[in-house]
Enzyme design. Structure first.
Site: not given
Length: 140
Positions: A11, A51, A117, A128
């Site tokens: 991140k 998300y 993540h 994803e």
């Protein structure tokens, strides 16, 4: 145990602090293999779609804002029981609750800025990975 493919994202807080190599080393030292990787800066639309599962949660807007605040490094990782193993290496979402020696305990700044993540299930991993990578980008 089954060989699994999963997604991990380093991140913005971690890329800002040049922790990419240290974090990737944790995965590799655990016997996992990185089969695709790229540095990118998510747009607001991409963050919102990625998300979307959290869109009704109170933290959704802040999470999207945070994820577009700087570059991220995404990777597809393969290995025995990779999803559970990566989640163990990452530690609890809240760095204050993460076990000593985990990525989030060592590097996380807050619940949101927790450095990494990782996909939480095979279904999530499939979504994803497909969201961030094309098949031609994955080697192995």
């Amino acid at each position: 145990m089954a060989v699994e493919r999963t997604l991990s994202i380093i991140k913005p807080d971690a890329t800002r602090r040049n922790l990419t190599g240290k974090i990737l080393a944790r995965f590799e030292e655990a016997g996992l293999r990185i089969v695709a990787q790229k540095r990118l800066r998510l747009t607001r639309e991409q963050a919102e779609r990625f998300y979307a599962v959290h869109s009704e949660r109170s933290f959704y807007d802040d999470l999207c804002d945070y994820m577009i605040s700087g570059p991220v490094v995404a990777q597809v990782i393969v290995g025995e029981n990779a999803i559970a193993l990566i989640r163990e290496i990452m530690g609890a979402t809240n760095p204050a609750n993460a076990a000593p020696g985990t990525i989030r305990a060592e590097f996380g700044e807050s619940i949101e800025a927790n450095s990494v993540h990782g996909s939480d299930s095979p279904e999530t991993a499939e979504f994803e990975i497909g969201f961030l990578f094309s098949g031609i980008e994955i080697i192995g």
